[in-house]
Scaffold this motif. Sequence first.
Motif, short mmCIF file in Angstrom:
data_model
loop_
_atom_site.label_atom_id
_atom_site.label_comp_id
_atom_site.label_asym_id
_atom_site.label_seq_id
_atom_site.Cartn_x
_atom_site.Cartn_y
_atom_site.Cartn_z
N VAL A 32 -6.78 -37.18 20.95
CA VAL A 32 -5.43 -37.42 19.40
C VAL A 32 -4.49 -37.42 18.91
O VAL A 32 -4.38 -38.51 18.37
CB VAL A 32 -5.83 -35.68 19.09
N SER A 33 -3.80 -38.05 20.37
CA SER A 33 -1.63 -38.50 20.17
C SER A 33 -2.06 -40.00 20.01
O SER A 33 -1.16 -40.28 18.99
CB SER A 33 -1.85 -38.15 21.07
N LYS A 36 -3.55 -41.14 16.56
CA LYS A 36 -2.93 -40.40 15.41
C LYS A 36 -2.58 -40.96 14.06
O LYS A 36 -3.72 -40.21 13.42
CB LYS A 36 -1.23 -38.96 15.55
N LYS A 40 -4.72 -39.21 10.96
CA LYS A 40 -4.56 -38.83 9.44
C LYS A 40 -5.01 -39.36 8.53
O LYS A 40 -5.51 -38.63 7.62
CB LYS A 40 -2.78 -39.02 10.13
N ASP A 47 1.51 -33.94 8.07
CA ASP A 47 1.92 -34.33 9.33
C ASP A 47 1.28 -32.46 9.66
O ASP A 47 1.10 -31.97 10.95
CB ASP A 47 3.31 -33.77 9.36
N TYR A 50 -1.91 -32.00 11.04
CA TYR A 50 -2.19 -32.84 12.28
C TYR A 50 -1.54 -31.94 13.23
O TYR A 50 -2.68 -31.62 14.16
CB TYR A 50 -1.16 -34.15 12.23
#
Length: 171
Positions: A32-33, A36, A40, A47, A50
């Motif tokens: 996920v990081s 990102k 998104k 943000d 997320y």
Amino acid sequence: MKTLLSPEKRRWFIVAIIFLAIVFNYVDRQIVSILKPLLKSEFNLNDSGYAWILNIFTICYAVMYPVTGWMVDRFGARLVMFWGIITWSLACIGGGLSRTIGQFGFFRGLLGAAEPTNFPAQLKVIAIWFPGKLRATANSLCVAGSSIGAIIAPPTIAWLAITYSWKVAFI
């Protein structure tokens, strides 16, 4: 074949399996990081949306840590780790197959609930299979999987996403 089954050799084989499980655990955790910007965009997240996804994982992880410790003591490390690996693998695949943010959030929560099985199971296995003078070495080898997973995740996940798609990176 007989030497493979000796406890002295078998315990190091078990450490290797746990090491690999922890490597994959950390790769799954970082997807996920690493993805990102794509996530998104795909799910139209700002943000705070997320952050919501990250918090679902983290809360489930924190809640399940003591539960999985109890489960390891009650049902055994092998069974709990086996089902933990199966569950977090399905959760990661489910994240890649998700079409809505609700589905994606559910699978990230499931991943957070399943991943804590690794460390309580690993500690129990080390305590049972290794004498005191080898426990720190065996434990360190297992936990090194987290660093290796963190090292290989960015290039591997980026390559999968660029070459195929972000969904393939999860699968």
